[in-house]
Scaffold this motif. Sequence first.
Motif, PDB file in Angstrom:
ATOM      1  N   THR A   1      -4.484  -7.545  -1.625  1.00 35.43           N
ATOM      2  CA  THR A   1      -3.184  -6.774  -1.601  1.00 35.43           C
ATOM      3  C   THR A   1      -2.328  -7.428  -0.359  1.00 35.43           C
ATOM      4  O   THR A   1      -2.273  -7.099   0.112  1.00 35.43           O
ATOM      5  CB  THR A   1      -4.523  -5.406  -1.551  1.00 35.43           C
ATOM      6  OG1 THR A   1      -4.900  -4.735  -2.126  1.00 35.43           O
ATOM      7  CG2 THR A   1      -3.581  -4.623   0.220  1.00 35.43           C
ATOM      8  N   ALA A   2      -3.430  -8.557   0.089  1.00 33.69           N
ATOM      9  CA  ALA A   2      -2.873  -9.009   1.796  1.00 33.69           C
ATOM     10  C   ALA A   2      -1.380 -10.378   0.898  1.00 33.69           C
ATOM     11  O   ALA A   2      -0.735  -9.904   1.864  1.00 33.69           O
ATOM     12  CB  ALA A   2      -3.702  -9.691   2.129  1.00 33.69           C
ATOM     13  N   GLY A   3      -1.961 -10.731   0.510  1.00 27.56           N
ATOM     14  CA  GLY A   3      -0.465 -11.206  -0.707  1.00 27.56           C
ATOM     15  C   GLY A   3       0.718 -10.585  -1.311  1.00 27.56           C
ATOM     16  O   GLY A   3       1.534 -10.948  -0.880  1.00 27.56           O
ATOM     17  N   THR A   4       0.021  -9.237  -1.825  1.00 34.60           N
ATOM     18  CA  THR A   4       0.805  -8.284  -2.355  1.00 34.60           C
ATOM     19  C   THR A   4       2.281  -7.269  -1.230  1.00 34.60           C
ATOM     20  O   THR A   4       3.361  -7.746  -1.261  1.00 34.60           O
ATOM     21  CB  THR A   4       0.449  -7.356  -3.032  1.00 34.60           C
ATOM     22  OG1 THR A   4      -0.246  -7.558  -4.275  1.00 34.60           O
ATOM     23  CG2 THR A   4       1.399  -5.622  -3.198  1.00 34.60           C
ATOM     24  N   VAL A   5       1.378  -7.737   0.541  1.00 37.00           N
ATOM     25  CA  VAL A   5       1.918  -7.129   1.695  1.00 37.00           C
ATOM     26  C   VAL A   5       2.883  -8.162   1.544  1.00 37.00           C
ATOM     27  O   VAL A   5       4.217  -8.249   1.860  1.00 37.00           O
ATOM     28  CB  VAL A   5       0.604  -6.883   2.039  1.00 37.00           C
ATOM     29  CG1 VAL A   5       1.764  -6.897   3.400  1.00 37.00           C
ATOM     30  CG2 VAL A   5       0.231  -5.902   1.768  1.00 37.00           C
ATOM     31  N   VAL A   6       2.868  -9.583   1.671  1.00 39.85           N
ATOM     32  CA  VAL A   6       3.351 -11.093   1.990  1.00 39.85           C
ATOM     33  C   VAL A   6       4.311 -10.792   1.375  1.00 39.85           C
ATOM     34  O   VAL A   6       6.192 -11.056   1.302  1.00 39.85           O
ATOM     35  CB  VAL A   6       3.003 -11.977   2.279  1.00 39.85           C
ATOM     36  CG1 VAL A   6       3.950 -12.698   2.754  1.00 39.85           C
ATOM     37  CG2 VAL A   6       1.546 -12.555   3.110  1.00 39.85           C
ATOM     38  N   TYR A   7       4.335 -11.046  -0.380  1.00 36.83           N
ATOM     39  CA  TYR A   7       5.664 -10.740  -0.795  1.00 36.83           C
ATOM     40  C   TYR A   7       6.486  -9.610  -0.679  1.00 36.83           C
ATOM     41  O   TYR A   7       7.846  -9.501  -1.239  1.00 36.83           O
ATOM     42  CB  TYR A   7       4.815 -10.857  -2.939  1.00 36.83           C
ATOM     43  CG  TYR A   7       6.224 -10.833  -3.880  1.00 36.83           C
ATOM     44  CD1 TYR A   7       6.317 -11.663  -3.513  1.00 36.83           C
ATOM     45  CD2 TYR A   7       6.785  -9.806  -3.679  1.00 36.83           C
ATOM     46  CE1 TYR A   7       7.550 -11.610  -4.942  1.00 36.83           C
ATOM     47  CE2 TYR A   7       6.285  -9.949  -5.257  1.00 36.83           C
ATOM     48  CZ  TYR A   7       7.758 -10.607  -5.034  1.00 36.83           C
ATOM     49  OH  TYR A   7       9.118 -10.747  -6.134  1.00 36.83           O
TER      50      TYR A   7
END
Length: 249
Positions: A211-217
Amino acid sequence: MSVINIVGLSFFGISELFGQHLGYSKFWNVSIKKKKNEFTLSSRTGMLILYAPAAVAAAASFFLPGAVVGLRAQLVSLALAIHFFKRVFEVLFIHKYSGRMQLLSTIIISSSYTINTINIIYTQHLSQSQSIREPAIDLKYPGILLSIIGILGNFYHHLLLANLRGKDEKGYKIPSGGLFGLVICPHYLFEIIVFFGLSLIAQTAYAFCFTAGTVVYLMGRSLATRRWYVSKFEDQFPREIKALVPFVF
């Protein structure tokens, strides 16, 4: 894998800010200078490849003996299956297309969704099979609520985007309705809510890292999208409209 996940997705998000876009949507069909002899797919086919494998993987977990044990694991698999089958439904019956997709980008995104879906489910399986204690604070029911809100909000704004174009229209317009008056990518915002809800259901480090990686992307993608609309429509684009979060970002 959790570290690789968050680093990889963050890398693609930062790349979006510097103009290195994955080859789909307006950035491929309008902005990117295409290379000769580069293999592409129709947008409908490409988008179907993006989501269908992840949807099948999530659904298949229910038919693998011992793969999904306990209510929390079942809810995780169900949330993933609903999200990706919704996206498949939108690809087939909602979205309107105006161009093509780069094959390499299609493979990258599809692989990311599929591998992360499998890993989220497998992490949940490991947690159950190794008798790891349940979290002291159970967040799966707030997670379910957030997932439902995210799915409905994402679907509604995809409908608004699809309805911008009349029959046989191919051009781009400034979106309106819903939260489009506040942010240019409300569908991304609700997708983040979906995955944040999934993280609360799962309550595993891997799900939170995804989820954190998806937020940054999606932060990078939404900023690039806003920048594209500003350059495309110049004085017509309302400057008060943010990229992703109303009044903030």
